[in-house]
Design a protein around this motif. Structure first.
Motif, PDB file in Angstrom:
ATOM      1  N   ILE A 266       0.837  -1.202   0.000  1.00  0.00           N
ATOM      2  CA  ILE A 266       0.000   0.000   0.000  1.00  0.00           C
ATOM      3  C   ILE A 266       0.869   1.248   0.000  1.00  0.00           C
TER       4      ILE A 266
ATOM      5  N   GLN B 164      -8.495  -0.679   0.963  1.00  0.00           N
ATOM      6  CA  GLN B 164      -9.008   0.204  -0.092  1.00  0.00           C
ATOM      7  C   GLN B 164      -9.958   1.263   0.461  1.00  0.00           C
ATOM      8  N   LYS B 165     -10.511   1.019   1.645  1.00  0.00           N
ATOM      9  CA  LYS B 165     -11.443   1.968   2.274  1.00  0.00           C
ATOM     10  C   LYS B 165     -10.797   2.758   3.409  1.00  0.00           C
TER      11      LYS B 165
ATOM     12  N   HIS C 144      -3.200   3.970  -2.660  1.00  0.00           N
ATOM     13  CA  HIS C 144      -3.190   2.857  -3.600  1.00  0.00           C
ATOM     14  C   HIS C 144      -2.983   1.549  -2.843  1.00  0.00           C
ATOM     15  N   VAL C 145      -3.612   0.484  -3.338  1.00  0.00           N
ATOM     16  CA  VAL C 145      -3.427  -0.868  -2.812  1.00  0.00           C
ATOM     17  C   VAL C 145      -3.073  -1.776  -3.984  1.00  0.00           C
ATOM     18  N   TYR C 146      -2.033  -2.573  -3.818  1.00  0.00           N
ATOM     19  CA  TYR C 146      -1.575  -3.463  -4.883  1.00  0.00           C
ATOM     20  C   TYR C 146      -1.396  -4.879  -4.344  1.00  0.00           C
TER      21      TYR C 146
ATOM     22  N   TYR D 194       0.394   5.243   1.158  1.00  0.00           N
ATOM     23  CA  TYR D 194      -0.523   6.017   1.992  1.00  0.00           C
ATOM     24  C   TYR D 194       0.195   7.244   2.534  1.00  0.00           C
TER      25      TYR D 194
ATOM     26  N   VAL E 134      -7.112  -6.589   1.521  1.00  0.00           N
ATOM     27  CA  VAL E 134      -7.136  -5.669   0.376  1.00  0.00           C
ATOM     28  C   VAL E 134      -8.413  -4.843   0.387  1.00  0.00           C
TER      29      VAL E 134
END
Length: 424
Positions: A259, A297-298, A304-306, A261, A293
């Protein structure tokens, strides 16, 4: 006229300053980076090993005496050991390969008398002589192979079944640990003999398979790795040295979540606090990243989340996973991946992550964490670990802390398992 000109000039200056202020406060643009995780482990065949001996001088196990040792294992693993038939030239006791079965087909631990799984073997390095206290141990060498002694050896000397000379009793101690007790019951038989110091070993289990199904000997093959000194002289030191050099927990890594952030937050976990209930337990216990994940995402501050590709397979030794990610200077970076041969361990940076302006090899920032949501078993040898029993639970409630490596002698160093790089 001068006042009007002055006012117009000041308005221009203020507009210019406002423009500069807006430019300076603009957020830096995201740039492309590559985040890569490699499993660099050089896998060894064994996960646990040890030695045993009697209490006297020399430390043999005499008729009527016994010795015990404790070990860990999961379903599919087996216990092997070797110890010399003392009053012989080169005979030894050992279970049939791959070793003593420790669980039934349903995954329940075995207990009780397992002597029927022990065999008597001829090492093939010395011509046999009459077994017993008068054995001169002065026969010629031979370049033979390991063979099972079934009633009689190659020279015609007779022997009772191994189970009539050496008794083996298995006790289950909970949390995937067992104790095996070997008792010399040869006293008063035609094959009375002391039993030498010995070795025991548990093979690694990875990808649904034992990594070594013949850990101490191979029937029909020449003796190797220090078994000869043990079978001829009762010297277990050479074989023990070999086993120790090839013992280390082997592990895969789960799909890797990364992530990007910002802010003063800990989006994945907080050291010293309980699991946050955001899906971290799913990845720490089973290697399943789906819930984490969705939660990240919230999460506030997460840009971003990968999930690194390939995202549907574990990162096995010798393989890697990577993705191109977007981040800006000043952003923070975090990742998580399960230490697969555990109950609930994971690799990650500190709970605050690291700044994006750090790039290159980041392995020195990686730590091994314990999620605290399951009871720990010996890594690579625990029956509630997913490689043995996927989905099985053994709940605990402890804070997230670094793994105490001193408790696990065969646990590899972080740098010997995982390499993390972050490059433009």
């Amino acid at each position: 006229m001068k006042a009007i000109t002055y006012s117009i000039a000041m308005a221009g200056i203020l507009a210019s300053l406002a423009s500069c202020k807006d430019d300076n406060m603009a957020m830096p643009s995201d740039m492309p980076y590559t985040f890569k995780v490699e499993n660099v482990q050089q896998v060894q065949p064994f996960v646990q090993t040890g030695t045993f001996k009697g209490e006297g001088t020399p430390p043999v196990i005499k008729p009527g005496q016994s010795v015990s040792f404790t070990f860990s294992a999961g379903k599919g693993q087996a216990l092997s050991f070797a110890t010399m038939y003392g009053w012989s030239n080169d005979l030894f006791f050992a279970p049939a390969n791959p070793g003593i079965a420790l669980y039934d087909q349903s995954g329940n631990p075995m207990e009780g008398d397992v002597s029927s799984q022990i065999r008597l073997w001829d090492n093939g390095s010395k011509i046999n002589q009459m077994p017993g206290a008068a054995n001169p141990h002065n026969s010629a060498d031979q370049n033979g192979v390991v063979t099972e002694v079934n009633g009689a050896d190659a020279q015609g000397f007779t022997y009772l079944p191994a189970s009539k000379l050496l008794n083996a009793s298995l006790k289950y101690n909970q949390n995937a640990t067992f104790t095996l007790t070997l008792k010399n019951i040869s006293g008063g038989t035609a094959n009375e003999t002391p039993v030498s110091p010995g070795v025991w070993v548990i093979s690694n289990y990875l990808g649904g398979n034992l990594l070594n199904k013949a850990p101490l000997y191979a029937s029909g093959q020449p003796t190797a790795n220090g078994l000869q000194p043990l079978s001829e002289k009762g010297d277990n030191s050479v074989l023990a040295t070999y086993l120790n050099a090839h013992t280390q927990v082997a592990t895969g890594l789960s799909p890797v979540v990364v992530i990007v952030y910002n802010g003063n937050t800990r989006p994945i976990f907080t050291q010293g606090a309980a699991d946050p209930g955001n899906g971290l337990a799913d990845i720490a216990q089973e290697g399943n990243q789906t819930a984490l994940v969705a939660s990240l995402q919230k999460a506030a501050g997460v840009k971003h989340v990968y999930v690194l590709s390939p995202s549907d397979k574990p990162v096995t030794p010798g393989s890697s996973a990577q993705a191109q990610i977007e981040a800006a200077p000043g952003d923070k970076l975090a990742f998580v991946t399960m230490f697969g041969s555990s109950n609930n361990w994971f690799y990650a940076f500190d709970d605050m992550g690291i700044l994006v302006n750090a790039s290159g090899d980041l392995t020195g920032n990686v730590k091994l964490w314990n999620d605290g949501t399951e009871v720990d078993e010996y890594p690579g040898a625990g029956n509630h670990q997913p490689q043995f029993n996927p989905g099985s639970k053994n709940p605990a409630s402890k804070p997230v802390m670094e793994v105490d490596k001193s408790l696990y002698p065969s646990l590899p160093a972080i740098k010997d398992v995982i390499k993390v790089t972050f490059t433009k």
